[in-house]
Design a protein around this motif. Structure first.
Motif, PDB file in Angstrom:
ATOM      1  N   ALA A 158       0.812  -1.210   0.000  1.00  0.00           N
ATOM      2  CA  ALA A 158       0.000   0.000   0.000  1.00  0.00           C
ATOM      3  C   ALA A 158       0.846   1.259   0.000  1.00  0.00           C
ATOM      4  O   ALA A 158       0.465   2.279  -0.572  1.00  0.00           O
ATOM      5  CB  ALA A 158      -0.921   0.012   1.217  1.00  0.00           C
ATOM      6  N   SER A 159       1.996   1.212   0.660  1.00  0.00           N
ATOM      7  CA  SER A 159       2.808   2.420   0.792  1.00  0.00           C
ATOM      8  C   SER A 159       3.794   2.602  -0.351  1.00  0.00           C
ATOM      9  O   SER A 159       4.374   3.675  -0.502  1.00  0.00           O
ATOM     10  CB  SER A 159       3.583   2.382   2.116  1.00  0.00           C
ATOM     11  N   GLY A 160       3.978   1.568  -1.125  1.00  0.00           N
ATOM     12  CA  GLY A 160       4.945   1.681  -2.209  1.00  0.00           C
ATOM     13  C   GLY A 160       4.314   2.276  -3.465  1.00  0.00           C
ATOM     14  O   GLY A 160       3.513   1.622  -4.130  1.00  0.00           O
ATOM     15  N   VAL A 161       4.652   3.504  -3.800  1.00  0.00           N
ATOM     16  CA  VAL A 161       4.190   4.139  -5.030  1.00  0.00           C
ATOM     17  C   VAL A 161       5.295   3.961  -6.060  1.00  0.00           C
ATOM     18  O   VAL A 161       6.359   4.594  -5.977  1.00  0.00           O
ATOM     19  CB  VAL A 161       3.879   5.643  -4.818  1.00  0.00           C
ATOM     20  N   GLY A 162       5.042   3.085  -7.044  1.00  0.00           N
ATOM     21  CA  GLY A 162       6.062   2.767  -8.024  1.00  0.00           C
ATOM     22  C   GLY A 162       6.249   3.862  -9.061  1.00  0.00           C
ATOM     23  O   GLY A 162       5.512   4.860  -9.103  1.00  0.00           O
ATOM     24  N   PRO A 163       7.244   3.675  -9.949  1.00  0.00           N
ATOM     25  CA  PRO A 163       7.510   4.691 -10.982  1.00  0.00           C
ATOM     26  C   PRO A 163       6.304   4.957 -11.876  1.00  0.00           C
ATOM     27  O   PRO A 163       6.050   6.103 -12.245  1.00  0.00           O
ATOM     28  CB  PRO A 163       8.674   4.068 -11.766  1.00  0.00           C
ATOM     29  N   GLU A 164       5.576   3.904 -12.232  1.00  0.00           N
ATOM     30  CA  GLU A 164       4.430   4.106 -13.114  1.00  0.00           C
ATOM     31  C   GLU A 164       3.363   4.955 -12.429  1.00  0.00           C
ATOM     32  O   GLU A 164       2.768   5.858 -13.051  1.00  0.00           O
ATOM     33  CB  GLU A 164       3.850   2.753 -13.525  1.00  0.00           C
ATOM     34  N   GLU A 165       3.112   4.675 -11.143  1.00  0.00           N
ATOM     35  CA  GLU A 165       2.104   5.460 -10.425  1.00  0.00           C
ATOM     36  C   GLU A 165       2.573   6.906 -10.236  1.00  0.00           C
ATOM     37  O   GLU A 165       1.767   7.836 -10.298  1.00  0.00           O
ATOM     38  CB  GLU A 165       1.809   4.809  -9.066  1.00  0.00           C
ATOM     39  N   ARG A 166       3.875   7.085 -10.007  1.00  0.00           N
ATOM     40  CA  ARG A 166       4.388   8.458  -9.878  1.00  0.00           C
ATOM     41  C   ARG A 166       4.191   9.237 -11.164  1.00  0.00           C
ATOM     42  O   ARG A 166       3.786  10.412 -11.154  1.00  0.00           O
ATOM     43  CB  ARG A 166       5.869   8.415  -9.496  1.00  0.00           C
ATOM     44  N   LYS A 167       4.496   8.586 -12.307  1.00  0.00           N
ATOM     45  CA  LYS A 167       4.302   9.265 -13.584  1.00  0.00           C
ATOM     46  C   LYS A 167       2.821   9.542 -13.838  1.00  0.00           C
ATOM     47  O   LYS A 167       2.451  10.584 -14.386  1.00  0.00           O
ATOM     48  CB  LYS A 167       4.875   8.410 -14.711  1.00  0.00           C
ATOM     49  N   GLU A 168       1.965   8.586 -13.407  1.00  0.00           N
ATOM     50  CA  GLU A 168       0.520   8.794 -13.576  1.00  0.00           C
ATOM     51  C   GLU A 168       0.051   9.988 -12.768  1.00  0.00           C
ATOM     52  O   GLU A 168      -0.735  10.821 -13.255  1.00  0.00           O
ATOM     53  CB  GLU A 168      -0.226   7.524 -13.147  1.00  0.00           C
ATOM     54  N   ILE A 169       0.540  10.111 -11.531  1.00  0.00           N
ATOM     55  CA  ILE A 169       0.167  11.253 -10.695  1.00  0.00           C
ATOM     56  C   ILE A 169       0.707  12.549 -11.306  1.00  0.00           C
ATOM     57  O   ILE A 169       0.036  13.590 -11.309  1.00  0.00           O
ATOM     58  CB  ILE A 169       0.697  11.055  -9.264  1.00  0.00           C
ATOM     59  N   ALA A 170       1.933  12.493 -11.852  1.00  0.00           N
ATOM     60  CA  ALA A 170       2.513  13.684 -12.471  1.00  0.00           C
ATOM     61  C   ALA A 170       1.697  14.125 -13.685  1.00  0.00           C
ATOM     62  O   ALA A 170       1.472  15.326 -13.900  1.00  0.00           O
ATOM     63  CB  ALA A 170       3.954  13.401 -12.868  1.00  0.00           C
ATOM     64  N   VAL A 171       1.239  13.165 -14.482  1.00  0.00           N
ATOM     65  CA  VAL A 171       0.408  13.515 -15.643  1.00  0.00           C
ATOM     66  C   VAL A 171      -0.912  14.141 -15.186  1.00  0.00           C
ATOM     67  O   VAL A 171      -1.392  15.127 -15.765  1.00  0.00           O
ATOM     68  CB  VAL A 171       0.153  12.258 -16.504  1.00  0.00           C
TER      69      VAL A 171
END
Length: 389
Positions: A272-285
């Motif tokens: 639950a606490s691990g925000v991976g690179p894909e999720e980070r990029k999704e949040i950035a978009v």
């Protein structure tokens, strides 16, 4: 707006099915195990409450060297004139170890009056009642099934006296309090004495009935004055002992499963606490196209609540089915305490809304916090820097 965020959260969970299923599955098992222990403990405590009326108001035992021993029956004559004492009945009962079962059965003498089958809402299930002096027995239905006996069969129990005879099964009885009757054999007093080694003129204990049960404590003090060295047990004390015993056993069971539960919760925390690179990029978009930090947090909150609430609900259902539909296999012997003859009476649900909410909040609270904090960190980062890697 909130509806759109909820729809986005649901689609996000569906895109990451494997992660969501792994996370939810661990939470379901952890919640189910905790809920099953709580449900079973409360059901057993409720059964003890229902059996409250079947207990004598006061039980008097004699102690020698700090351990219970037989008590002379004529000690009952000293208690009859105590105010509020309605009856004093000597009882003969005890345990006999059966090698074939590798466990104990409870032998209960029926006394001079009527058979105590009616005690604890007991009724004859098959056959008839006892006849005095005929070396007969009436057994609980579960015990008779366990032994494979039918009315007319005989059973030779290892007795403490050479006068012990083989007993003929003439009937079986059942009760709504099968926790207390699953291993019981009712016999004549003479057979009970022979099997248990209780001398003539002695009894296992004295059962005292009161006209006003509220005066139990006062009567108990009077009994200790008239019978020095006696141990006096009040009915309310017995109920409290059962409550404490079930609570202690539930704590031991949960303690033994803590490593497995902690492993699952650590896994859930990590996932639950691990925000991976894909999720980070999704949040950035999302931030780049105009989403605010609060929108991102609401979306992640909805994701956590959907997974956590679904897993909690399924875990509660799993615990309920485990205890009340399947009979709590694996848990029931540990909490009930029987060594061989486990009672088979259906468990009655006795869980209130506060306990369900407590289990749910204990899981949802940490789980939601574990997912929101890293999402907030990713949402407050510079979107351009995140997309550049």
């Amino acid at each position: 707006m909130r509806g759109s965020l909820l729809a986005y959260s649901l689609s996000s969970l569906l895109r990451r099915k494997a992660r969501s299923l792994a996370l939810g599955g661990g939470l379901v098992f952890a919640v189910g195990l905790i809920a099953a222990v709580v449900f079973l403990t409360e059901s057993l405590r409720a059964a003890a409450e229902r059996a409250h009326a079947a207990y004598p108001d006061i039980v008097v035992q004699k102690l020698v060297g700090g351990r219970p021993t037989t008590i002379p029956q004529n000690e009952a004559d000293k208690l009859g004139d105590i105010p509020s004492v309605r009856s004093v009945a000597p009882r003969i009962w005890g345990y006999v170890f059966v090698p074939a079962l590798q466990g104990n059965v409870t032998i209960v003498g029926t006394g001079e009056g009527a058979s105590p089958i009616s005690m604890g809402n007991g009724v004859l299930a098959e056959g008839r009642d006892l006849q005095r002096g005929a070396h007969e027995m009436v057994a609980g239905t579960e015990l008779a099934k366990f032994l494979g006996m039918l009315p007319g069969d005989e059973l030779g129990l290892p007795g403490a006296s050479q006068d012990a005879h083989a007993l003929k099964l003439v009937g079986t009885f059942r009760s709504s309090l099968d926790l207390w009757t699953a291993d019981v054999i009712l016999v004549d007093d003479a057979d009970a004495r022979a099997l248990l080694g209780v001398p003539a003129g002695d009894a296992t204990d004295l059962a005292v009935g009161l006209a006003n049960p509220q005066e139990a404590r006062v009567v108990a003090r009077s009994i200790t004055e008239r019978i020095p060295g006696a141990r006096v047990i009040e009915r309310d004390l017995l109920t409290r002992v059962y409550h404490l015993a079930y609570g202690r056993r539930a704590g031991l069971v949960l303690g033994a499963t803590i490593p497995a539960i902690l492993a699952l919760l650590v896994l859930a925390w990590d996932r639950a606490s691990g925000v991976g690179p894909e999720e980070r990029k999704e949040i950035a978009v999302l931030k780049a196209v105009g989403w605010s930090t609060s929108d991102v947090l609401w979306a992640k909150l909805f994701e956590s609540v959907l997974v956590g609430a679904s897993a909690t609900a399924l875990g509660l259902l799993l615990g309920y089915a485990w205890v009340f539909w399947l009979g709590a296999p694996g848990l029931r012997p540990a909490l009930v305490g029987w060594s061989v003859l486990y009672p088979r009476a259906p468990l009655v649900p006795a869980v209130d809304l506060a306990q369900l909410l407590g289990i749910g909040l204990a899981v949802l609270g940490p789980f939601v916090l574990a997912s929101i904090v890293p999402a907030w960190r990713a949402a407050t980062a510079d979107p351009l820097e995140t997309m550049r890697g």
